[in-house]
Design a protein around this motif. Structure first.
Motif, PDB file in Angstrom:
ATOM      1  N   ASN A   5       0.837  -1.188   0.000  1.00  0.00           N
ATOM      2  CA  ASN A   5       0.000   0.000   0.000  1.00  0.00           C
ATOM      3  C   ASN A   5       0.877   1.244   0.000  1.00  0.00           C
ATOM      4  O   ASN A   5       1.649   1.470   0.916  1.00  0.00           O
ATOM      5  N   GLN A   6       0.733   2.076  -1.025  1.00  0.00           N
ATOM      6  CA  GLN A   6       1.585   3.252  -1.157  1.00  0.00           C
ATOM      7  C   GLN A   6       1.407   4.258  -0.036  1.00  0.00           C
ATOM      8  O   GLN A   6       2.336   4.948   0.332  1.00  0.00           O
ATOM      9  N   SER A   7       0.213   4.361   0.515  1.00  0.00           N
ATOM     10  CA  SER A   7      -0.035   5.393   1.510  1.00  0.00           C
ATOM     11  C   SER A   7       0.502   5.028   2.894  1.00  0.00           C
ATOM     12  O   SER A   7       0.542   5.865   3.781  1.00  0.00           O
ATOM     13  N   ALA A   8       0.916   3.799   3.103  1.00  0.00           N
ATOM     14  CA  ALA A   8       1.382   3.355   4.417  1.00  0.00           C
ATOM     15  C   ALA A   8       2.882   3.611   4.561  1.00  0.00           C
ATOM     16  O   ALA A   8       3.699   2.742   4.331  1.00  0.00           O
ATOM     17  N   VAL A   9       3.257   4.810   4.956  1.00  0.00           N
ATOM     18  CA  VAL A   9       4.658   5.172   5.140  1.00  0.00           C
ATOM     19  C   VAL A   9       4.976   5.093   6.626  1.00  0.00           C
ATOM     20  O   VAL A   9       4.294   5.692   7.448  1.00  0.00           O
ATOM     21  N   THR A  10       6.017   4.349   6.972  1.00  0.00           N
ATOM     22  CA  THR A  10       6.395   4.199   8.375  1.00  0.00           C
ATOM     23  C   THR A  10       7.222   5.400   8.828  1.00  0.00           C
ATOM     24  O   THR A  10       7.747   6.167   8.019  1.00  0.00           O
ATOM     25  N   LYS A  11       7.380   5.533  10.139  1.00  0.00           N
ATOM     26  CA  LYS A  11       8.214   6.603  10.686  1.00  0.00           C
ATOM     27  C   LYS A  11       9.656   6.446  10.218  1.00  0.00           C
ATOM     28  O   LYS A  11      10.338   7.420   9.936  1.00  0.00           O
ATOM     29  N   ALA A  12      10.105   5.202  10.139  1.00  0.00           N
ATOM     30  CA  ALA A  12      11.485   4.946   9.703  1.00  0.00           C
ATOM     31  C   ALA A  12      11.687   5.419   8.264  1.00  0.00           C
ATOM     32  O   ALA A  12      12.717   6.022   7.941  1.00  0.00           O
ATOM     33  N   GLU A  13      10.723   5.150   7.401  1.00  0.00           N
ATOM     34  CA  GLU A  13      10.827   5.596   6.011  1.00  0.00           C
ATOM     35  C   GLU A  13      10.834   7.117   5.927  1.00  0.00           C
ATOM     36  O   GLU A  13      11.639   7.701   5.193  1.00  0.00           O
ATOM     37  N   ALA A  14       9.951   7.760   6.682  1.00  0.00           N
ATOM     38  CA  ALA A  14       9.870   9.219   6.673  1.00  0.00           C
ATOM     39  C   ALA A  14      11.176   9.840   7.166  1.00  0.00           C
ATOM     40  O   ALA A  14      11.680  10.813   6.583  1.00  0.00           O
ATOM     41  N   TYR A  15      11.749   9.275   8.224  1.00  0.00           N
ATOM     42  CA  TYR A  15      13.006   9.771   8.783  1.00  0.00           C
ATOM     43  C   TYR A  15      14.149   9.601   7.778  1.00  0.00           C
ATOM     44  O   TYR A  15      14.930  10.524   7.552  1.00  0.00           O
ATOM     45  N   LEU A  16      14.234   8.422   7.185  1.00  0.00           N
ATOM     46  CA  LEU A  16      15.287   8.153   6.203  1.00  0.00           C
ATOM     47  C   LEU A  16      15.184   9.106   5.020  1.00  0.00           C
ATOM     48  O   LEU A  16      16.186   9.632   4.536  1.00  0.00           O
ATOM     49  N   TRP A  17      13.966   9.355   4.561  1.00  0.00           N
ATOM     50  CA  TRP A  17      13.761  10.253   3.433  1.00  0.00           C
ATOM     51  C   TRP A  17      14.170  11.681   3.799  1.00  0.00           C
ATOM     52  O   TRP A  17      14.923  12.327   3.087  1.00  0.00           O
ATOM     53  N   LYS A  18      13.700  12.152   4.951  1.00  0.00           N
ATOM     54  CA  LYS A  18      13.945  13.544   5.337  1.00  0.00           C
ATOM     55  C   LYS A  18      15.413  13.836   5.609  1.00  0.00           C
ATOM     56  O   LYS A  18      15.941  14.869   5.200  1.00  0.00           O
ATOM     57  N   TYR A  19      16.097  12.915   6.314  1.00  0.00           N
ATOM     58  CA  TYR A  19      17.450  13.204   6.779  1.00  0.00           C
ATOM     59  C   TYR A  19      18.571  12.575   5.959  1.00  0.00           C
ATOM     60  O   TYR A  19      19.734  12.865   6.218  1.00  0.00           O
ATOM     61  N   ASP A  45      14.434   4.081  -4.356  1.00  0.00           N
ATOM     62  CA  ASP A  45      15.337   3.560  -5.382  1.00  0.00           C
ATOM     63  C   ASP A  45      16.228   4.683  -5.899  1.00  0.00           C
ATOM     64  O   ASP A  45      15.913   5.857  -5.761  1.00  0.00           O
ATOM     65  N   CYS A  46      17.378   4.278  -6.417  1.00  0.00           N
ATOM     66  CA  CYS A  46      18.319   5.198  -7.044  1.00  0.00           C
ATOM     67  C   CYS A  46      18.710   4.565  -8.373  1.00  0.00           C
ATOM     68  O   CYS A  46      19.428   3.560  -8.399  1.00  0.00           O
ATOM     69  N   LEU A  47      18.215   5.114  -9.460  1.00  0.00           N
ATOM     70  CA  LEU A  47      18.445   4.508 -10.772  1.00  0.00           C
ATOM     71  C   LEU A  47      19.917   4.482 -11.194  1.00  0.00           C
ATOM     72  O   LEU A  47      20.388   3.451 -11.670  1.00  0.00           O
ATOM     73  N   PRO A  48      20.677   5.581 -11.031  1.00  0.00           N
ATOM     74  CA  PRO A  48      22.083   5.534 -11.451  1.00  0.00           C
ATOM     75  C   PRO A  48      22.904   4.462 -10.726  1.00  0.00           C
ATOM     76  O   PRO A  48      23.828   3.889 -11.289  1.00  0.00           O
ATOM     77  N   LEU A  49      22.551   4.190  -9.463  1.00  0.00           N
ATOM     78  CA  LEU A  49      23.269   3.178  -8.686  1.00  0.00           C
ATOM     79  C   LEU A  49      22.657   1.784  -8.823  1.00  0.00           C
ATOM     80  O   LEU A  49      23.219   0.811  -8.312  1.00  0.00           O
ATOM     81  N   LYS A  50      21.486   1.706  -9.465  1.00  0.00           N
ATOM     82  CA  LYS A  50      20.731   0.448  -9.556  1.00  0.00           C
ATOM     83  C   LYS A  50      20.524  -0.119  -8.154  1.00  0.00           C
ATOM     84  O   LYS A  50      20.766  -1.284  -7.871  1.00  0.00           O
ATOM     85  N   LEU A  51      20.048   0.751  -7.262  1.00  0.00           N
ATOM     86  CA  LEU A  51      19.911   0.421  -5.853  1.00  0.00           C
ATOM     87  C   LEU A  51      18.457   0.551  -5.417  1.00  0.00           C
ATOM     88  O   LEU A  51      17.784   1.529  -5.749  1.00  0.00           O
ATOM     89  N   ILE A  52      17.978  -0.442  -4.683  1.00  0.00           N
ATOM     90  CA  ILE A  52      16.649  -0.412  -4.081  1.00  0.00           C
ATOM     91  C   ILE A  52      16.825  -0.550  -2.581  1.00  0.00           C
ATOM     92  O   ILE A  52      17.580  -1.388  -2.106  1.00  0.00           O
ATOM     93  N   ILE A  53      16.108   0.290  -1.825  1.00  0.00           N
ATOM     94  CA  ILE A  53      16.150   0.232  -0.366  1.00  0.00           C
ATOM     95  C   ILE A  53      14.752  -0.083   0.129  1.00  0.00           C
ATOM     96  O   ILE A  53      13.790   0.617  -0.195  1.00  0.00           O
ATOM     97  N   GLU A  54      14.637  -1.126   0.931  1.00  0.00           N
ATOM     98  CA  GLU A  54      13.385  -1.497   1.584  1.00  0.00           C
ATOM     99  C   GLU A  54      13.582  -1.337   3.080  1.00  0.00           C
ATOM    100  O   GLU A  54      14.538  -1.861   3.635  1.00  0.00           O
ATOM    101  N   VAL A  55      12.696  -0.619   3.730  1.00  0.00           N
ATOM    102  CA  VAL A  55      12.769  -0.420   5.165  1.00  0.00           C
ATOM    103  C   VAL A  55      11.794  -1.398   5.809  1.00  0.00           C
ATOM    104  O   VAL A  55      10.594  -1.341   5.558  1.00  0.00           O
ATOM    105  N   ALA A  56      12.320  -2.285   6.638  1.00  0.00           N
ATOM    106  CA  ALA A  56      11.482  -3.296   7.288  1.00  0.00           C
ATOM    107  C   ALA A  56      10.806  -2.687   8.509  1.00  0.00           C
ATOM    108  O   ALA A  56      11.437  -2.019   9.321  1.00  0.00           O
ATOM    109  N   ALA A  57       9.519  -2.938   8.622  1.00  0.00           N
ATOM    110  CA  ALA A  57       8.771  -2.453   9.788  1.00  0.00           C
ATOM    111  C   ALA A  57       8.908  -3.452  10.928  1.00  0.00           C
ATOM    112  O   ALA A  57       9.035  -4.651  10.705  1.00  0.00           O
ATOM    113  N   ILE A  58       8.887  -2.960  12.142  1.00  0.00           N
ATOM    114  CA  ILE A  58       8.942  -3.832  13.309  1.00  0.00           C
ATOM    115  C   ILE A  58       7.583  -4.491  13.466  1.00  0.00           C
ATOM    116  O   ILE A  58       6.548  -3.837  13.415  1.00  0.00           O
ATOM    117  N   HIS A  59       7.590  -5.764  13.664  1.00  0.00           N
ATOM    118  CA  HIS A  59       6.348  -6.513  13.778  1.00  0.00           C
ATOM    119  C   HIS A  59       5.645  -6.188  15.092  1.00  0.00           C
ATOM    120  O   HIS A  59       6.276  -6.068  16.132  1.00  0.00           O
TER     121      HIS A  59
END
Length: 75
Positions: A5-19, A45-59
């Motif tokens: 679900n695209q709208s479900a952004v975790t605090k960890a994702e928001a923090y990583l994006w902002k900082y 994702d970062c296309l030039p680096l061919k890198l995908i980052i997935e942030v795992a949520a705490i269960h």
């Protein structure tokens, strides 16, 4: 059908994006967030680096166990 679900952004994702990932903060590379790749939506994702980052949520079960343990120690 997209898996995540695209709208479900975790605090960890928001923090990583902002900082770290927004505004070319890492060596001038552009990162994108919540992008579809095949049948998935990746967190970043970062296309030039061919890198995908997935942030795992705490269960939620882990959080309940942690809370239970702390209440046993204090009570």
């Amino acid at each position: 059908m997209l898996i995540k679900n695209q709208s479900a952004v975790t605090k960890a994702e928001a923090y990583l994006w902002k900082y770290a990932l927004s505004k070319k903060q890492i060596l001038g590379y552009t990162f994108r967030r919540q992008r579809p790749i095949e049948n998935y939506i990746v967190d970043f994702d970062c296309l030039p680096l061919k890198l995908i980052i997935e942030v795992a949520a705490i269960h939620i079960k882990f959080l309940r166990m942690k809370k239970k343990r702390s209440s046993v120690k204090t009570g």
